[in-house]
Scaffold this motif. Sequence first.
Motif, PDB file in Angstrom:
ATOM      1  N   LEU A 179       0.857  -1.197   0.000  1.00  0.00           N
ATOM      2  CA  LEU A 179       0.000   0.000   0.000  1.00  0.00           C
ATOM      3  C   LEU A 179       0.885   1.235   0.000  1.00  0.00           C
ATOM      4  O   LEU A 179       1.856   1.299   0.745  1.00  0.00           O
ATOM      5  N   PHE A 316      -2.254 -14.090   3.794  1.00  0.00           N
ATOM      6  CA  PHE A 316      -1.707 -14.335   5.137  1.00  0.00           C
ATOM      7  C   PHE A 316      -2.684 -14.958   6.127  1.00  0.00           C
ATOM      8  O   PHE A 316      -2.313 -15.869   6.871  1.00  0.00           O
TER       9      PHE A 316
ATOM     10  N   LEU B 171      -1.285  -4.513  11.955  1.00  0.00           N
ATOM     11  CA  LEU B 171      -2.219  -4.215  10.865  1.00  0.00           C
ATOM     12  C   LEU B 171      -2.634  -2.754  10.877  1.00  0.00           C
ATOM     13  O   LEU B 171      -2.679  -2.095   9.832  1.00  0.00           O
ATOM     14  N   VAL B 174       0.201  -0.765   9.418  1.00  0.00           N
ATOM     15  CA  VAL B 174       0.426  -0.857   7.975  1.00  0.00           C
ATOM     16  C   VAL B 174      -0.609  -0.024   7.215  1.00  0.00           C
ATOM     17  O   VAL B 174      -0.311   0.546   6.166  1.00  0.00           O
ATOM     18  N   LEU B 175      -1.819   0.094   7.768  1.00  0.00           N
ATOM     19  CA  LEU B 175      -2.835   0.925   7.105  1.00  0.00           C
ATOM     20  C   LEU B 175      -2.453   2.396   7.184  1.00  0.00           C
ATOM     21  O   LEU B 175      -2.877   3.197   6.354  1.00  0.00           O
ATOM     22  N   GLY B 178       1.637   2.270   5.242  1.00  0.00           N
ATOM     23  CA  GLY B 178       1.800   1.629   3.942  1.00  0.00           C
ATOM     24  C   GLY B 178       2.864   0.553   3.992  1.00  0.00           C
ATOM     25  O   GLY B 178       3.467   0.293   5.056  1.00  0.00           O
ATOM     26  N   LEU B 179       3.080  -0.081   2.862  1.00  0.00           N
ATOM     27  CA  LEU B 179       3.995  -1.221   2.780  1.00  0.00           C
ATOM     28  C   LEU B 179       4.432  -1.398   1.339  1.00  0.00           C
ATOM     29  O   LEU B 179       3.607  -1.350   0.435  1.00  0.00           O
ATOM     30  N   THR B 180       5.742  -1.575   1.145  1.00  0.00           N
ATOM     31  CA  THR B 180       6.218  -1.901  -0.195  1.00  0.00           C
ATOM     32  C   THR B 180       7.090  -3.138  -0.102  1.00  0.00           C
ATOM     33  O   THR B 180       7.548  -3.508   0.978  1.00  0.00           O
ATOM     34  N   VAL B 204       7.470 -10.509  10.402  1.00  0.00           N
ATOM     35  CA  VAL B 204       6.895 -11.795   9.985  1.00  0.00           C
ATOM     36  C   VAL B 204       5.462 -11.651   9.484  1.00  0.00           C
ATOM     37  O   VAL B 204       5.004 -12.441   8.652  1.00  0.00           O
ATOM     38  N   ILE B 205       4.737 -10.649   9.967  1.00  0.00           N
ATOM     39  CA  ILE B 205       3.360 -10.442   9.467  1.00  0.00           C
ATOM     40  C   ILE B 205       3.403  -9.828   8.065  1.00  0.00           C
ATOM     41  O   ILE B 205       2.653 -10.219   7.186  1.00  0.00           O
ATOM     42  N   TYR B 206       4.314  -8.879   7.845  1.00  0.00           N
ATOM     43  CA  TYR B 206       4.378  -8.188   6.546  1.00  0.00           C
ATOM     44  C   TYR B 206       5.255  -8.922   5.515  1.00  0.00           C
ATOM     45  O   TYR B 206       5.162  -8.646   4.334  1.00  0.00           O
ATOM     46  N   LEU B 315      -4.809   5.067  15.176  1.00  0.00           N
ATOM     47  CA  LEU B 315      -4.713   4.205  14.006  1.00  0.00           C
ATOM     48  C   LEU B 315      -6.090   3.574  13.755  1.00  0.00           C
ATOM     49  O   LEU B 315      -6.981   3.625  14.604  1.00  0.00           O
TER      50      LEU B 315
END
Lengths: 477, 477
Positions: A179, A316, B171, B174-175, B178-180, B204-206, B315
């Motif tokens: 994202l 996941f 979670l 990350v919202l 973001g995440l790449t 480990v989650i991402y 968040l």
Amino acid sequence: MIPNWLVQRANLTPNRIALSFDEKEWTFRQLLDEATNIAQKLRTNGLQDGQRIALLGSSTPDMVFMIHGCLLAGLEIVMLNARLTSSELKWQLADSEAVALLLDDQSSFQFTNLSKPILSFSDIHASGKSELSMVDRWLPSKTLTIMYTSGTTGFPKGVRQTAENHTSSALSSVLNLGLTEHDCWLCTMPLFHISGFSILARSVIYGMTVRLYEKFDEYAVADEIQRGQVTRMSVVAASLQRLLMVMEEQNLYASTAFLTMLAGGGPIPVDYLRRARERRLPVLQTYGMTETSSQTATLSAEDALRKIGSAGKPLFFNQIKIDVSANDAVGEVLVAGPHVTPGYIGHAAAVSPTTDGWFPTGDIGYVDEDGYLFIVDRRSDLIISGGENIYPAEIENILASHPLVVEAGVCGQEDEKWGSVPVAFIVSKGKIVESDLVAYCKQHLAGYKVPKAFHFVEQLPRNASNKLVRRKLKEWL
Amino acid sequence: MIPNWLVQRANLTPNRIALSFDEKEWTFRQLLDEATNIAQKLRTNGLQDGQRIALLGSSTPDMVFMIHGCLLAGLEIVMLNARLTSSELKWQLADSEAVALLLDDQSSFQFTNLSKPILSFSDIHASGKSELSMVDRWLPSKTLTIMYTSGTTGFPKGVRQTAENHTSSALSSVLNLGLTEHDCWLCTMPLFHISGFSILARSVIYGMTVRLYEKFDEYAVADEIQRGQVTRMSVVAASLQRLLMVMEEQNLYASTAFLTMLAGGGPIPVDYLRRARERRLPVLQTYGMTETSSQTATLSAEDALRKIGSAGKPLFFNQIKIDVSANDAVGEVLVAGPHVTPGYIGHAAAVSPTTDGWFPTGDIGYVDEDGYLFIVDRRSDLIISGGENIYPAEIENILASHPLVVEAGVCGQEDEKWGSVPVAFIVSKGKIVESDLVAYCKQHLAGYKVPKAFHFVEQLPRNASNKLVRRKLKEWL
């Protein structure tokens, strides 16, 4: 508890763009304002928290406002498929026990003798506002949407999709796709499908823009993707093919800003994958269904050609296993996770969709040594035509009701444009003109379900227990 | 159910880099192999699913393997703070009822008369392996870690952090951030702190790389950030300041690939924010604590200077409200969400941390008209020194136990390097040499808790009910 998506999103990032359509844009705050407006007017029309309403419309901003308005008003939305016939829809309206039908004014549907009120979008807009006490948290088990999916029996089942189903689906997806703050999802999928609705859900959960089109237009899409204003998109094989034709014809390439082309609704031909790569389109094949509120597994673009034909690995929070009988590694695909529906409504309400948490998809497949899922045969003779699911039994039931038809068998035939189309085998008790059968089907069935060919035969292939063997029909083709 | 993080991650992206330390790297599959190895050896040492173990070590790859090994073995990990004294740790070991202490060989701690076994990391490595049936799903309520946090009474409380707490925290984050696929989190925070542990959980989650350092080294960090191999980092004010000094001295700028500098553990001086912007460091101020498994609210970089001093907005899955009494908009900050601890262990096990789902932080603040949280006063006289929480009562208890001290009061004094440091006011019954008091404190308290100054006074400021008024002490400074 799960935050009321739009309320929380408008609190957090009120000024980000939520929705874009033609030249118009709405921020999340504006979207909340529009939806609150609708919710207050729904109250005036007597619609209360926890009630069920049916919604029928095309993919317009007003439809988006109606969807969010219904959610704010605490309603369960039966998302009706605008491609169905009036009689199919009437059946679903009765089965769902929706208290009313919310109908787009642009819709050409005529419902006669409907035993429940029809509220047009303009009726709602013209209503006064009532006070609305909005809940800011949902129970995870709260049903947000209901989508009908045809079953093997030919009778569609209304699938409950809860707050947890949709939310966990969006979260699983973000852990896979990533994202960025510039993300914008191009939506040309119908909003009444899980493929389209899930884009709306991701938008409010992620704080991401949706670029909405009323219809898929390959020229407009090619232009959007080349310009790089949009970063993600969902397609089915047929729309991908139309897009590729335009990009090839005009020698266009996807912008480097374009990150994900999520391709679902059945298998994607290998040739399309190769051509997509040429156009720098990162195609991610995905495996999902109405009962799993979108993706269960997705194949990454980097594996697309290495694992050709695979639907990828589970996301996941999801699990996949194969129900293997005997010594075969191939068997029915079972799915578990927080995205799996807790059950149905209406006539199928008593049917449990899962056993020990596992949902049997009816699809046949295997998992290779690296953990990638391959689907080798679609569930129960399912025909996937341009992303729409067609169950042969539903068409056979209609054909068999024709006075001159003794019995009918339906199977899918490969089709370059649609992937697959239904064709019928008929045992008749007299001379039937094919055009009469087509007209008869059109009365009762959505256009994409009407068989594209009719073969008249002496008898249908049946097994020892007299069950129709549809794969034999395929061999006859 | 929540997937066993590492097992699922190694299934999904086995070949991505999980951990990087010095010149060495481990993929997620290798990390799973190392951790499984440890888990099997923990079994040989009699450690069973659901038992509680204490862990003490510094931030090395072996520590990461031990953490994941304990999680795979189903153990609840009491994460001990390596900066505490032996006597403080012995107290926590007793209170937690951990069945054993897992101790880094490099540790200089000497525990005498410990009533439970000590297993050194090398003891574990030297053990044989036992069979291990690994669970691939966790109940959301399963306690994964326990971290001690000092309370207002001066007795530390062991905070339970569940699978759901850590997962929802990751979670929510990350919202927001973001995440790449190129994300790599530079970890120089201690792993026994929630600030460090939460980086391992996100990894480990991402499916994200952790670049681990045993200690914070501003020269190495400046180099990493300038080269752009790392994309995210967590700091406290003191480490940010040290980093800024180096970047300014060497005229370095953050790479455009560097996306997030998450700054927590107390307020960040405005001057640092301005200087960070000069160095193109996107600083996001955050508000979190042990009881909320990391961030509750975070201020975006774009708002950093517009909303100076704010801790941002909650968040996505979290809620914040102010407990306002009278007509004041300022009051205690209350927090709710799936990231809030369900409770404590040991002596505080019977204490419920929440009322109707709301956790009272003890901090005083307000929410402005745009929804941004501002903390105006830290919880119960809390002193935050270089990101470590110090409760005056704990120090006062130790000082009062000195034979020549009648009573003691402790408060924080502003400090350029650490933000704040503890100073003590003493009423004595005879002549005490300051160095004796320092030595006495060092015996019983972690170094950062030892008062940096001692003021000898006739009496302490007390209110009508004879309660120590620590803000009066501040006025005396």
